[in-house]
Design a protein around this motif. Structure first.
Motif, mmCIF file in Angstrom:
data_model
loop_
_atom_site.group_PDB
_atom_site.id
_atom_site.type_symbol
_atom_site.label_atom_id
_atom_site.label_comp_id
_atom_site.label_asym_id
_atom_site.label_seq_id
_atom_site.Cartn_x
_atom_site.Cartn_y
_atom_site.Cartn_z
ATOM 1 N N ASP A 11 12.206 9.355 -2.727
ATOM 2 C CA ASP A 11 11.978 9.134 -1.203
ATOM 3 C C ASP A 11 10.960 10.119 -0.645
ATOM 4 O OD1 ASP A 11 12.707 8.105 1.310
ATOM 5 O OD2 ASP A 11 13.578 9.892 1.773
ATOM 6 N N ALA A 12 11.084 11.547 -1.419
ATOM 7 C CA ALA A 12 10.155 12.555 -1.045
ATOM 8 C C ALA A 12 8.804 12.143 -1.493
ATOM 9 C CB ALA A 12 10.568 13.997 -1.430
ATOM 10 N N GLU A 13 8.803 11.480 -2.721
ATOM 11 C CA GLU A 13 7.353 11.006 -3.301
ATOM 12 C C GLU A 13 6.691 9.820 -2.224
ATOM 13 O OE1 GLU A 13 5.474 12.363 -5.896
ATOM 14 O OE2 GLU A 13 7.099 13.916 -5.591
ATOM 15 N N ILE A 14 7.490 9.176 -1.760
ATOM 16 C CA ILE A 14 7.087 7.863 -0.919
ATOM 17 C C ILE A 14 6.650 8.730 0.292
ATOM 18 C CG2 ILE A 14 7.780 6.096 0.347
ATOM 19 C CD1 ILE A 14 9.803 5.420 -1.865
ATOM 20 N N PRO A 37 -0.087 -1.985 -12.343
ATOM 21 C CA PRO A 37 0.945 -2.526 -12.944
ATOM 22 C C PRO A 37 2.364 -2.280 -12.565
ATOM 23 C CG PRO A 37 0.003 -0.792 -14.342
ATOM 24 C CD PRO A 37 -0.689 -0.645 -12.810
ATOM 25 N N ASN A 38 3.266 -2.869 -13.204
ATOM 26 C CA ASN A 38 4.709 -2.333 -12.618
ATOM 27 C C ASN A 38 4.956 -0.999 -13.140
ATOM 28 O OD1 ASN A 38 5.283 -4.997 -11.671
ATOM 29 N ND2 ASN A 38 6.138 -5.664 -13.248
ATOM 30 N N SER A 39 5.244 -0.016 -11.785
ATOM 31 C CA SER A 39 5.318 1.442 -12.452
ATOM 32 C C SER A 39 5.920 1.928 -11.287
ATOM 33 C CB SER A 39 4.126 1.962 -12.614
ATOM 34 O OG SER A 39 3.258 1.656 -11.702
ATOM 35 N N ALA A 40 6.214 3.228 -11.463
ATOM 36 C CA ALA A 40 6.848 3.853 -10.321
ATOM 37 C C ALA A 40 5.726 4.105 -9.333
ATOM 38 C CB ALA A 40 7.189 5.371 -10.895
ATOM 39 N N GLY A 41 4.305 4.293 -9.761
ATOM 40 C CA GLY A 41 3.248 4.435 -8.732
ATOM 41 C C GLY A 41 3.035 3.107 -7.918
ATOM 42 N N PHE A 42 3.513 1.994 -8.457
ATOM 43 C CA PHE A 42 3.255 0.732 -7.761
ATOM 44 C C PHE A 42 4.523 0.533 -6.451
ATOM 45 C CE2 PHE A 42 5.056 -3.503 -6.911
ATOM 46 C CZ PHE A 42 3.918 -4.413 -6.519
ATOM 47 N N ILE A 43 5.766 1.132 -6.982
ATOM 48 C CA ILE A 43 6.695 0.829 -6.172
ATOM 49 C C ILE A 43 6.490 2.074 -4.949
ATOM 50 C CG2 ILE A 43 9.435 1.448 -5.943
ATOM 51 C CD1 ILE A 43 9.227 0.378 -8.633
ATOM 52 N N LYS A 44 6.189 3.289 -5.253
ATOM 53 C CA LYS A 44 5.983 4.098 -4.406
ATOM 54 C C LYS A 44 4.816 3.731 -3.322
ATOM 55 C CE LYS A 44 3.358 7.601 -5.670
ATOM 56 N NZ LYS A 44 2.698 8.788 -6.228
ATOM 57 N N ALA A 45 3.689 3.239 -3.836
ATOM 58 C CA ALA A 45 2.682 2.692 -2.891
ATOM 59 C C ALA A 45 3.275 1.614 -2.071
ATOM 60 C CB ALA A 45 1.531 2.010 -3.702
ATOM 61 N N TYR A 46 3.854 0.765 -2.596
ATOM 62 C CA TYR A 46 4.592 -0.416 -1.649
ATOM 63 C C TYR A 46 5.490 0.233 -0.610
ATOM 64 C CZ TYR A 46 7.093 -4.780 -0.616
ATOM 65 O OH TYR A 46 7.277 -5.593 0.071
ATOM 66 N N LEU A 47 6.239 0.844 -0.827
ATOM 67 C CA LEU A 47 7.229 1.482 -0.007
ATOM 68 C C LEU A 47 6.620 2.202 0.931
ATOM 69 C CD1 LEU A 47 10.315 1.920 -2.387
ATOM 70 C CD2 LEU A 47 10.002 0.155 -0.638
ATOM 71 N N ALA A 48 5.611 2.905 0.620
ATOM 72 C CA ALA A 48 5.064 3.937 1.534
ATOM 73 C C ALA A 48 4.503 2.987 2.555
ATOM 74 C CB ALA A 48 3.930 4.933 0.699
ATOM 75 N N ILE A 49 3.441 1.994 2.178
ATOM 76 C CA ILE A 49 2.763 1.163 2.839
ATOM 77 C C ILE A 49 3.761 0.424 4.107
ATOM 78 C CG2 ILE A 49 1.501 -1.012 2.974
ATOM 79 C CD1 ILE A 49 0.335 -0.075 0.286
ATOM 80 N N ASN A 50 4.838 -0.128 3.351
ATOM 81 C CA ASN A 50 5.744 -0.699 4.432
ATOM 82 C C ASN A 50 6.323 0.093 5.115
ATOM 83 O OD1 ASN A 50 6.878 -3.918 3.744
ATOM 84 N ND2 ASN A 50 5.062 -3.202 2.567
ATOM 85 N N THR A 51 6.955 1.336 4.930
ATOM 86 C CA THR A 51 7.394 2.232 5.795
ATOM 87 C C THR A 51 6.368 3.036 6.825
ATOM 88 O OG1 THR A 51 7.600 3.984 4.082
ATOM 89 C CG2 THR A 51 9.627 2.478 4.470
#
Length: 185
Positions: A11-14, A37-51
Motif C-alpha cells: 500500500d505504501a509503494e502504491i 508483464p504480470n508483476s508487482a510493478g503492473f499491480i502497483k501501477a494499476y492500483l495507483a492509477i485507479n486510486t
C-alpha cells in the motif's frame, strides 16, 4: 517474482507511485496506459492509477512498437507506465508522440499521495477484448463493474477449487464489507 510485500508495505509503494503519477501531470479522468508483464510493478501501477481517479488502459505485452504507438494515439493517453524489459517496444511511441509522459513501473517517490474518491459509475479500466467478432477492441469498465467482478471472483465452485475465499473491501459504497465464498464457510 521473488519480491515479497506485506499489504501495508505494498500500500505504501502504491501511494508513492501515485505521487510519481502526480509529478508527471496525471489528474483524475486521464487515460494512463499500463504496458508491463504480470508483476508487482503492473499491480502497483494499476492500483495507483485507479486510486488516483485516472483510467488504466491495459496494453497486452505482446503488442509490437507500432501498435503501442497506435494505442497511445487512439486512447489519447496522458502517460504510459511501462516495464523496462519493454523499452524497445516503447521507443517508437516516445519518438513519435513526445506529448505523452513515459514512466517506468519501478519509479518511486519519497513522498506519498492520498487516494481520491471515485464513484462506482466512473471509468476504471479499459481492457482489450478477445476479438471474437473481428479485431480486438478496448472495453471500458467502471469502478463498480470491477468491484462486482472482484467480489464474484471470490465465489469459487467448491468442488473445483476446494478453497476458502475472503475479500475485504474498503470503499464508501460498500462500507468496509467482508464477503465469504458461496459455500458460506
Amino acid at each position: 517474482g521473488e519480491e515479497k510485500y506485506t499489504y501495508g508495505e505494498f500500500d505504501a509503494e502504491i501511494a508513492k507511485f501515485r505521487a510519481v503519477l502526480l509529478q508527471n501531470g496525471v489528474t483524475e479522468g486521464d487515460k494512463i496506459g499500463v504496458y508491463a508483464p504480470n508483476s508487482a510493478g503492473f499491480i502497483k501501477a494499476y492500483l495507483a492509477i485507479n486510486t488516483l481517479g485516472a483510467v488504466a488502459v491495459l496494453l497486452p505485452v505482446h503488442l509490437d512498437a507500432m501498435t503501442v504507438f497506435g494505442c497511445s494515439m487512439k486512447f489519447a493517453l496522458k502517460a504510459l507506465v511501462y516495464d523496462e524489459s519493454l523499452e524497445t517496444s516503447v521507443a517508437f511511441a516516445k519518438e513519435k508522440n513526445p506529448a505523452i509522459k513515459f514512466v517506468k513501473s519501478n519509479e518511486t517517490a519519497e513522498q506519498t499521495a492520498p487516494t481520491v474518491y471515485v464513484s462506482a459509475e466512473s471509468p476504471s479500466t479499459i481492457i482489450f477484448t478477445g476479438g471474437t467478432t473481428g479485431k480486438s477492441k478496448g472495453a471500458k469498465l467502471s469502478h463498480g463493474a470491477v468491484m462486482r467482478g472482484t467480489k464474484n471472483g471470490c465465489y469459487g465452485i467448491e468442488k473445483i477449487f476446494n478453497e476458502r475465499y475472503l475479500l475485504v473491501v474498503k470503499a464508501p459504497e460498500y462500507k468496509s464489507a467482508i464477503f465469504g465464498n458461496a459455500g458460506g464457510r
